[in-house]
Structures are given as C-alpha cells and as structure tokens.
Design a protein around this motif. Structure first.
Motif, PDB file in Angstrom:
ATOM      1  N   ILE A  27       0.466   7.112   8.691  1.00 34.26           N
ATOM      2  CA  ILE A  27       1.367   6.376   9.582  1.00 34.26           C
ATOM      3  C   ILE A  27       2.812   6.672   9.216  1.00 34.26           C
ATOM      4  CG2 ILE A  27       1.663   4.213   8.288  1.00 34.26           C
ATOM      5  CD1 ILE A  27       0.573   4.181  11.871  1.00 34.26           C
ATOM      6  N   ASN A  28       3.690   6.529  10.169  1.00 30.09           N
ATOM      7  CA  ASN A  28       5.125   6.624   9.954  1.00 30.09           C
ATOM      8  C   ASN A  28       5.739   5.406  10.649  1.00 30.09           C
ATOM      9  OD1 ASN A  28       7.689   7.600   9.361  1.00 30.09           O
ATOM     10  ND2 ASN A  28       7.808   8.734  11.279  1.00 30.09           N
ATOM     11  N   THR A  29       6.575   4.658   9.951  1.00 29.14           N
ATOM     12  CA  THR A  29       7.179   3.479  10.566  1.00 29.14           C
ATOM     13  C   THR A  29       8.690   3.621  10.605  1.00 29.14           C
ATOM     14  OG1 THR A  29       7.395   2.247   8.495  1.00 29.14           O
ATOM     15  CG2 THR A  29       5.336   1.992   9.700  1.00 29.14           C
ATOM     16  N   GLU A  30       9.281   3.158  11.687  1.00 30.93           N
ATOM     17  CA  GLU A  30      10.737   3.144  11.818  1.00 30.93           C
ATOM     18  C   GLU A  30      11.280   1.724  11.689  1.00 30.93           C
ATOM     19  OE1 GLU A  30      12.082   5.314  15.237  1.00 30.93           O
ATOM     20  OE2 GLU A  30      10.731   6.978  14.815  1.00 30.93           O
ATOM     21  N   LEU A  98     -15.696  -4.614  -0.703  1.00 32.27           N
ATOM     22  CA  LEU A  98     -14.840  -3.682   0.027  1.00 32.27           C
ATOM     23  C   LEU A  98     -13.411  -3.815  -0.490  1.00 32.27           C
ATOM     24  CD1 LEU A  98     -14.830  -3.123   3.822  1.00 32.27           C
ATOM     25  CD2 LEU A  98     -12.729  -3.779   2.723  1.00 32.27           C
ATOM     26  N   THR A  99     -12.733  -2.688  -0.651  1.00 39.32           N
ATOM     27  CA  THR A  99     -11.315  -2.678  -0.990  1.00 39.32           C
ATOM     28  C   THR A  99     -10.591  -1.903   0.088  1.00 39.32           C
ATOM     29  OG1 THR A  99     -11.800  -2.734  -3.354  1.00 39.32           O
ATOM     30  CG2 THR A  99      -9.587  -2.030  -2.716  1.00 39.32           C
ATOM     31  N   GLY A 100      -9.500  -2.476   0.578  1.00 36.92           N
ATOM     32  CA  GLY A 100      -8.754  -1.816   1.635  1.00 36.92           C
ATOM     33  C   GLY A 100      -7.264  -2.088   1.541  1.00 36.92           C
ATOM     34  N   ILE A 101      -6.499  -1.175   2.105  1.00 36.15           N
ATOM     35  CA  ILE A 101      -5.050  -1.327   2.241  1.00 36.15           C
ATOM     36  C   ILE A 101      -4.776  -1.758   3.671  1.00 36.15           C
ATOM     37  CG2 ILE A 101      -2.829  -0.117   2.263  1.00 36.15           C
ATOM     38  CD1 ILE A 101      -3.913  -0.374  -0.537  1.00 36.15           C
ATOM     39  N   VAL A 102      -3.971  -2.785   3.846  1.00 37.73           N
ATOM     40  CA  VAL A 102      -3.587  -3.217   5.188  1.00 37.73           C
ATOM     41  C   VAL A 102      -2.100  -2.947   5.377  1.00 37.73           C
ATOM     42  CG1 VAL A 102      -3.150  -5.637   4.562  1.00 37.73           C
ATOM     43  CG2 VAL A 102      -3.733  -5.051   6.917  1.00 37.73           C
ATOM     44  N   ILE A 103      -1.770  -2.370   6.533  1.00 39.21           N
ATOM     45  CA  ILE A 103      -0.385  -2.095   6.916  1.00 39.21           C
ATOM     46  C   ILE A 103      -0.122  -2.892   8.185  1.00 39.21           C
ATOM     47  CG2 ILE A 103       1.287  -0.331   7.603  1.00 39.21           C
ATOM     48  CD1 ILE A 103      -0.548   1.714   6.132  1.00 39.21           C
ATOM     49  N   GLU A 104       0.926  -3.718   8.150  1.00 38.93           N
ATOM     50  CA  GLU A 104       1.286  -4.544   9.300  1.00 38.93           C
ATOM     51  C   GLU A 104       2.731  -4.241   9.676  1.00 38.93           C
ATOM     52  OE1 GLU A 104      -1.103  -8.616   8.545  1.00 38.93           O
ATOM     53  OE2 GLU A 104       0.487  -8.179   7.110  1.00 38.93           O
ATOM     54  N   SER A 105       2.961  -3.966  10.951  1.00 33.67           N
ATOM     55  CA  SER A 105       4.313  -3.671  11.424  1.00 33.67           C
ATOM     56  C   SER A 105       4.360  -3.814  12.938  1.00 33.67           C
ATOM     57  CB  SER A 105       4.727  -2.254  11.023  1.00 33.67           C
ATOM     58  OG  SER A 105       6.042  -1.971  11.444  1.00 33.67           O
ATOM     59  N   GLU A 106       5.533  -4.126  13.457  1.00 28.90           N
ATOM     60  CA  GLU A 106       5.702  -4.279  14.905  1.00 28.90           C
ATOM     61  C   GLU A 106       5.424  -2.987  15.664  1.00 28.90           C
ATOM     62  OE1 GLU A 106       6.137  -6.910  16.784  1.00 28.90           O
ATOM     63  OE2 GLU A 106       6.392  -8.347  15.163  1.00 28.90           O
ATOM     64  N   GLN A 107       5.635  -1.849  15.007  1.00 26.04           N
ATOM     65  CA  GLN A 107       5.438  -0.565  15.683  1.00 26.04           C
ATOM     66  C   GLN A 107       4.562   0.339  14.827  1.00 26.04           C
ATOM     67  OE1 GLN A 107       9.284   1.102  16.466  1.00 26.04           O
ATOM     68  NE2 GLN A 107       9.868  -0.520  17.859  1.00 26.04           N
ATOM     69  N   LEU A 108       3.275   0.404  15.160  1.00 23.85           N
ATOM     70  CA  LEU A 108       2.353   1.300  14.474  1.00 23.85           C
ATOM     71  C   LEU A 108       1.693   2.206  15.505  1.00 23.85           C
ATOM     72  CD1 LEU A 108       0.463  -1.044  11.960  1.00 23.85           C
ATOM     73  CD2 LEU A 108       2.376   0.487  11.492  1.00 23.85           C
ATOM     74  N   ASN A 109       1.620   3.493  15.195  1.00 23.45           N
ATOM     75  CA  ASN A 109       0.959   4.451  16.077  1.00 23.45           C
ATOM     76  C   ASN A 109       0.058   5.369  15.245  1.00 23.45           C
ATOM     77  OD1 ASN A 109       0.152   6.122  18.116  1.00 23.45           O
ATOM     78  ND2 ASN A 109       2.085   7.219  18.280  1.00 23.45           N
ATOM     79  N   PRO A 110      -1.104   4.889  14.831  1.00 21.14           N
ATOM     80  CA  PRO A 110      -1.977   5.705  13.987  1.00 21.14           C
ATOM     81  C   PRO A 110      -2.474   6.971  14.684  1.00 21.14           C
ATOM     82  CG  PRO A 110      -3.083   3.681  14.629  1.00 21.14           C
ATOM     83  CD  PRO A 110      -1.668   3.565  15.079  1.00 21.14           C
ATOM     84  N   ALA A 111      -2.524   6.974  15.996  1.00 19.44           N
ATOM     85  CA  ALA A 111      -3.007   8.151  16.727  1.00 19.44           C
ATOM     86  C   ALA A 111      -2.100   9.359  16.529  1.00 19.44           C
ATOM     87  CB  ALA A 111      -3.124   7.831  18.216  1.00 19.44           C
TER      88      ALA A 111
END
Length: 117
Positions: A27-30, A98-111
């Motif tokens: 992911i890349n976030t601005e 299960l272990t996981g990393i969660v990323i939360e942001s107003e603008q996420l575009n994983p695609a």
C-alpha cells in the motif's frame, strides 16, 4: 470485502544496491494511516462491527476466517490481505490462532499493488 495476495510469489526481485530479496508491495498512503499488529489466540475473534475507515488486514501467521455483511466466511492464511471499505460490517475469527497487521486510513487502494486472490 476483497481478498488480495502479498505472498512471495507476487513480489518483485530487488537487486539495486547489491540487494538480493523479494518485495511484495502492499500500500501507499498520502494521508495519515494507523498501523497495528493483532494477535488472536486460539478461538480468538474480532467481533462483528463496522469499519470506521477503510481497513486492510494482512495475515502474517496462523489461519482464520473473515466475512462481511453476508454470513459466508472465507478462509485466510499467511500472504492473504483482506480489504474492507468504510462502513462495511465485518468479522475475523480463528480456531488455531492468527497474527495480522491492520492498516487503517481514509484513502487505501490495495489494488494498486496487489493482485486479487
């Protein structure tokens, strides 16, 4: 809900600066993002709730099941990434842990970086 892959097979070999590794872009976030690590023990659950902002869950270890508003569960394992839109109802659970990393942001575009599972 959308399921993506960030496994080694979907990465790119990096050789710049005499490097020798594979990078799987995620992911890349601005805008600001919150990033956390979640540890679910045996029979752990992140209860059914609405996403306050778009959320991306990266499965690092273990296995589990995720769902959205529909009552159909999808199995997840290391290398899987689960994306929920803002306001989307969802749940994560595991029998074995299960272990996981969660990323939360107003603008996420994983695609932009990861292929769909």
């Amino acid at each position: 809900m959308k399921l993506y892959k960030f496994s080694k097979e979907n990465g790119k070999k990096i050789t710049q600066f005499k490097s020798n590794f594979i990078m799987s872009r995620i992911i890349n976030t601005e805008v600001p993002a919150n990033i956390g690590c979640m540890h679910l023990e045996e029979n752990g659950i992140i209860g059914y709730h609405q996403a306050v902002v778009p959320q991306l869950l990266l499965i690092l270890e273990g296995e589990g099941f995720v769902r959205n508003e529909q009552e159909q569960y999808f199995q997840v394992q290391p290398g899987d990434a689960v994306f929920w839109e803002k306001d989307e109802w969802h749940e994560t659970k595991t029998d074995k842990g299960l272990t996981g990393i969660v990323i939360e942001s107003e603008q996420l575009n994983p695609a932009a970086f990861m292929p769909l599972k």
